[in-house]
Design a protein around this motif. Structure first.
Motif, PDB file in Angstrom:
ATOM      1  N   ASP A  26       0.783  -1.168  -0.002  1.00 28.20           N
ATOM      2  CA  ASP A  26       0.105   0.068  -0.227  1.00 28.20           C
ATOM      3  C   ASP A  26       0.890   1.294  -0.118  1.00 28.20           C
ATOM      4  O   ASP A  26       0.470   2.098  -0.559  1.00 28.20           O
ATOM      5  CB  ASP A  26      -1.040   0.116   1.370  1.00 28.20           C
ATOM      6  CG  ASP A  26      -2.161  -0.959   1.085  1.00 28.20           C
ATOM      7  OD1 ASP A  26      -2.256  -1.493   0.024  1.00 28.20           O
ATOM      8  OD2 ASP A  26      -2.979  -0.815   1.996  1.00 28.20           O
ATOM      9  N   ASP A  27       1.930   1.121   0.663  1.00 34.98           N
ATOM     10  CA  ASP A  27       2.818   2.476   0.923  1.00 34.98           C
ATOM     11  C   ASP A  27       3.972   2.446   0.359  1.00 34.98           C
ATOM     12  O   ASP A  27       4.844   3.441   0.672  1.00 34.98           O
ATOM     13  CB  ASP A  27       2.598   2.843   2.405  1.00 34.98           C
ATOM     14  CG  ASP A  27       3.040   1.683   3.497  1.00 34.98           C
ATOM     15  OD1 ASP A  27       3.455   0.462   2.706  1.00 34.98           O
ATOM     16  OD2 ASP A  27       3.107   1.846   4.344  1.00 34.98           O
ATOM     17  N   SER A  28       4.573   1.476  -0.144  1.00 38.81           N
ATOM     18  CA  SER A  28       5.903   1.396  -0.632  1.00 38.81           C
ATOM     19  C   SER A  28       5.865   0.569  -2.066  1.00 38.81           C
ATOM     20  O   SER A  28       5.257  -0.326  -2.219  1.00 38.81           O
ATOM     21  CB  SER A  28       6.923   1.103   0.240  1.00 38.81           C
ATOM     22  OG  SER A  28       7.071  -0.487   0.212  1.00 38.81           O
ATOM     23  N   LEU A  29       7.007   0.877  -2.824  1.00 44.51           N
ATOM     24  CA  LEU A  29       7.079   0.130  -4.235  1.00 44.51           C
ATOM     25  C   LEU A  29       8.446   0.296  -4.495  1.00 44.51           C
ATOM     26  O   LEU A  29       9.097   1.574  -4.480  1.00 44.51           O
ATOM     27  CB  LEU A  29       6.039   0.901  -5.294  1.00 44.51           C
ATOM     28  CG  LEU A  29       5.681   0.102  -6.483  1.00 44.51           C
ATOM     29  CD1 LEU A  29       4.374   0.459  -6.827  1.00 44.51           C
ATOM     30  CD2 LEU A  29       6.676   0.572  -7.371  1.00 44.51           C
ATOM     31  N   THR A  30       9.055  -0.778  -4.711  1.00 41.99           N
ATOM     32  CA  THR A  30      10.600  -0.718  -5.177  1.00 41.99           C
ATOM     33  C   THR A  30      10.849  -1.372  -6.558  1.00 41.99           C
ATOM     34  O   THR A  30       9.985  -2.120  -6.846  1.00 41.99           O
ATOM     35  CB  THR A  30      11.476  -1.593  -4.141  1.00 41.99           C
ATOM     36  OG1 THR A  30      11.074  -2.826  -4.037  1.00 41.99           O
ATOM     37  CG2 THR A  30      11.456  -0.663  -2.790  1.00 41.99           C
ATOM     38  N   PHE A  31      11.936  -0.859  -7.226  1.00 42.32           N
ATOM     39  CA  PHE A  31      12.181  -1.504  -8.752  1.00 42.32           C
ATOM     40  C   PHE A  31      13.383  -2.175  -8.643  1.00 42.32           C
ATOM     41  O   PHE A  31      14.712  -1.716  -7.850  1.00 42.32           O
ATOM     42  CB  PHE A  31      12.435  -0.084  -9.678  1.00 42.32           C
ATOM     43  CG  PHE A  31      10.821   0.507  -9.787  1.00 42.32           C
ATOM     44  CD1 PHE A  31       9.971  -0.212 -10.460  1.00 42.32           C
ATOM     45  CD2 PHE A  31      10.689   1.688  -9.112  1.00 42.32           C
ATOM     46  CE1 PHE A  31       9.000   0.698 -10.765  1.00 42.32           C
ATOM     47  CE2 PHE A  31       9.566   2.357  -9.401  1.00 42.32           C
ATOM     48  CZ  PHE A  31       8.554   1.829 -10.104  1.00 42.32           C
ATOM     49  N   ARG A  32      13.629  -3.228  -9.478  1.00 46.33           N
ATOM     50  CA  ARG A  32      14.916  -3.781  -9.533  1.00 46.33           C
ATOM     51  C   ARG A  32      15.680  -3.008 -10.343  1.00 46.33           C
ATOM     52  O   ARG A  32      15.400  -2.280 -11.358  1.00 46.33           O
ATOM     53  CB  ARG A  32      14.493  -5.079 -10.406  1.00 46.33           C
ATOM     54  CG  ARG A  32      15.695  -6.089 -10.588  1.00 46.33           C
ATOM     55  CD  ARG A  32      15.356  -7.358 -11.325  1.00 46.33           C
ATOM     56  NE  ARG A  32      14.436  -8.227 -10.674  1.00 46.33           N
ATOM     57  CZ  ARG A  32      14.080  -9.300 -11.250  1.00 46.33           C
ATOM     58  NH1 ARG A  32      14.592  -9.886 -12.474  1.00 46.33           N
ATOM     59  NH2 ARG A  32      13.092  -9.904 -10.916  1.00 46.33           N
ATOM     60  N   SER A  33      17.071  -2.984  -9.818  1.00 47.28           N
ATOM     61  CA  SER A  33      18.099  -1.998 -10.557  1.00 47.28           C
ATOM     62  C   SER A  33      18.372  -2.818 -12.173  1.00 47.28           C
ATOM     63  O   SER A  33      18.416  -4.038 -11.947  1.00 47.28           O
ATOM     64  CB  SER A  33      19.371  -2.031  -9.831  1.00 47.28           C
ATOM     65  OG  SER A  33      19.227  -1.931  -8.578  1.00 47.28           O
TER      66      SER A  33
END
Lengths: 191, 191
Positions: A183-190
């Motif tokens: 809900d409150d975070s989203l991370t991407f693969r480098s």
């Protein structure tokens, strides 16, 4: 593609069931100028490859496939999700499970539009568990054509479909890979 | 659009039930370079009009709407044919009868993507009895937005939908109007 990651962070919403809603630019409203930029990026990634046709599946894959095809001057074939009255003649068929909708459906491509001479780039909007791509690869194989690679706008890396296909030796190029989301975070693969 | 008439004559097939099959370039395989040319023609026709958004309906309308939007640098909203798990929130809804498939279906557009400030160009691939356009116009009206006009690739003039809408004062611009068709002949309205 940095600008896509930024757009996902700005406009995307995480819905229950690991659904990433990007209706404002990719799945209901289309930010066409931005989709054309994504198409340019796909054309850049696959520059030098001999490709004769782009294959996608209705509905949401069509826009990004168009964006790439406009750059690459290639025809697009979109697989249809059910046998329509307008689709006469012989067809390649396969079954795909939709993660978003929780159902199995048939996808079909007329034999008129894929042949053993084709070198196919498969494009879709989302890559999650990979079922749609596996279905499209099956259809390319039925035609005796070659899969040059797959490209998706947004891959949900944590659902494993992209890495499963890469491990099988298929070239899979996603413009953004979401490694985790809540809900409150989203991370991407480098990349 | 002369080149579209020529393409229909060369690649189109008339199926039972007054269906004109153009699967080789518009409804299953997309001749993207040609669709971009059709988009350019729509942009030329509506040049000078203040338009904020293009509205179409999935699936076959998306490609030509993209072609026009790429020229006009506008967003596209595509109406969805059923309530999907991915469409949360308030929606404009209407019922459309499909001539091709012989069924009624709901089309919906999220209230997030059409507002009273919008000036809307409606685009679709086919115009027959006009039911799809009437549904899309209804949705624009529900949003309190303005219909600037409608543009379709292929109008089947003998089914009356285009002339019905023109008689109501709506600007309807089709790129080719089929005046009559049968197994072995197809004539266009002079434009």
């Amino acid at each position: 593609m940095k600008s896509l990651e930024e757009k996902i962070l700005k406009e995307g919403t995480v819905l229950p069931g690991n659904i990433l809603k990007v209706a404002s630019f990719l799945n209901h409203q289309l930010d066409v100028d931005f989709i054309m930029e994504m198409g340019k990026e796909i054309a850049r990634i696959f520059k030098g490859e001999k490709i004769t046709k782009i294959l996608t599946v209705e509905t949401s894959g069509i826009a990004i496939a168009m964006g790439a095809a406009a750059q690459m001057h290639l025809p697009v074939v979109f697989a249809k999700k059910h046998k329509s009255g307008n689709l006469s003649g012989d067809m390649y068929k396969t079954v795909v499970h939709s993660y978003t909708h929780g159902v199995d459906y048939n996808i079909v491509v007329s034999c008129d539009f894929l042949s053993g001479d084709d070198k196919v780039l498969i494009i879709d909007d989302f890559l999650a568990n990979g079922k749609a791509l596996i279905g499209l690869i099956d259809i390319v194989n039925q035609a005796g054509a070659e899969v040059v690679g797959c490209s998706c706008a947004i891959e949900k890396g944590f659902q494993g479909g992209g890495d499963f296909l890469r491990a099988k030796g298929i070239r899979v190029e996603s413009l953004a890979i979401v490694e985790s989301m809540s809900d409150d975070s989203l991370t991407f693969r480098s990349m």
